[in-house]
Scaffold this motif. Structure first.
Motif, PDB file in Angstrom:
ATOM      1  N   ILE A  49       0.876  -1.176   0.000  1.00 43.40           N
ATOM      2  CA  ILE A  49       0.000   0.000   0.000  1.00 43.40           C
ATOM      3  C   ILE A  49       0.912   1.225   0.000  1.00 43.40           C
ATOM      4  CG2 ILE A  49      -1.803   1.244   1.240  1.00 43.40           C
ATOM      5  CD1 ILE A  49      -2.465  -1.468   2.619  1.00 43.40           C
ATOM      6  N   PRO A  50       0.717   2.157  -0.937  1.00 50.42           N
ATOM      7  CA  PRO A  50       1.613   3.323  -0.987  1.00 50.42           C
ATOM      8  C   PRO A  50       1.652   4.054   0.353  1.00 50.42           C
ATOM      9  CG  PRO A  50       0.153   3.283  -2.897  1.00 50.42           C
ATOM     10  CD  PRO A  50      -0.311   2.204  -1.971  1.00 50.42           C
ATOM     11  N   ASP A  51       2.869   4.340   0.822  1.00 49.97           N
ATOM     12  CA  ASP A  51       2.997   5.004   2.115  1.00 49.97           C
ATOM     13  C   ASP A  51       2.830   6.513   2.042  1.00 49.97           C
ATOM     14  OD1 ASP A  51       5.376   5.357   0.808  1.00 49.97           O
ATOM     15  OD2 ASP A  51       6.653   4.729   2.463  1.00 49.97           O
ATOM     16  N   ASN A  52       2.688   7.051   0.841  1.00 50.10           N
ATOM     17  CA  ASN A  52       2.474   8.496   0.706  1.00 50.10           C
ATOM     18  C   ASN A  52       0.989   8.842   0.646  1.00 50.10           C
ATOM     19  OD1 ASN A  52       1.967   7.463  -1.805  1.00 50.10           O
ATOM     20  ND2 ASN A  52       3.180   8.977  -2.919  1.00 50.10           N
ATOM     21  N   THR A  53       0.124   7.894   1.014  1.00 51.29           N
ATOM     22  CA  THR A  53      -1.307   8.151   1.105  1.00 51.29           C
ATOM     23  C   THR A  53      -1.714   8.101   2.574  1.00 51.29           C
ATOM     24  OG1 THR A  53      -1.919   5.810   0.950  1.00 51.29           O
ATOM     25  CG2 THR A  53      -1.730   7.036  -1.130  1.00 51.29           C
ATOM     26  N   GLN A  54      -2.817   8.750   2.898  1.00 51.78           N
ATOM     27  CA  GLN A  54      -3.307   8.724   4.276  1.00 51.78           C
ATOM     28  C   GLN A  54      -3.672   7.308   4.688  1.00 51.78           C
ATOM     29  OE1 GLN A  54      -3.385  11.401   6.449  1.00 51.78           O
ATOM     30  NE2 GLN A  54      -3.782   9.781   7.937  1.00 51.78           N
TER      31      GLN A  54
END
Length: 177
Positions: A30-35
């Motif tokens: 899961i992209p870590d730059n998303t909330q």
């Protein structure tokens, strides 16, 4: 109050608490730059402080993964659907839907938890006289839905059947060596 506490503990009652993950090193796609990605990582660290979240970098040919399990995001989508219209043809209510599909695999790409889809739906009454307020409310509702989704995800990946499957796969791999 003391008698009630003694009575509850005597019958075996205890608060659920957190269930730590059975693996020490976890990779998350899961992209870590998303909330949402940040919330998932935060929840995993809180529930299982001994589990290290490792970077999700592609492996070179022949290189062994540096994780014991990987939480893979298969898909995520947000939908807004008009549910009802007033006599003038204006929207009166929207339905907000958040859909998240994931799987959990071990370092040998064996499935610990097959593709699992979590769905959260909320209804939102709408008034076109306060458009900006409703847009803010939509954003707030989606944030609440994401937090709810993270809680559900954590309950699922820390469930006893997932832990037992992981341990069974590890025992099987150890016997094959």
């Amino acid at each position: 109050m003391l008698a009630l506490t003694i009575l509850l503990t005597a019958c075996g009652f205890r608060l659920q608490g957190t269930t730590p993950l059975p693996f020490e090193r976890l990779s998350i796609t899961i992209p870590d730059n998303t909330q949402f990605g940040a919330d998932v990582r935060r929840a995993i660290r809180a529930a299982s402080p001994d589990t290290v979240i490792v970077s999700n970098e592609p492996l070179l040919k022949g290189e062994k993964p540096n994780f014991q399990a990987q939480l893979q995001q298969v898909s995520v989508s947000r939908n807004i659907r008009e549910v009802s219209l007033n006599p003038q043809g204006r929207v009166e209510e929207y339905e907000l839907t958040l859909i998240f599909t994931f799987r959990l695999v071990n370092a040998r790409s064996e499935i610990i938890l097959p593709d699992t889809t979590l769905v959260t739906v909320r209804d939102l009454p709408y008034d076109d006289n306060v458009v900006q307020a409703k847009e803010g409310e939509i954003a707030t509702l989606f944030e609440q839905m994401q937090r709810s989704m993270v809680d559900r995800l954590m309950r699922r990946i820390t469930s006893p059947d997932v832990i037992q499957t992981y341990e069974r796969l590890e025992r099987k791999a150890a016997q094959e060596k």
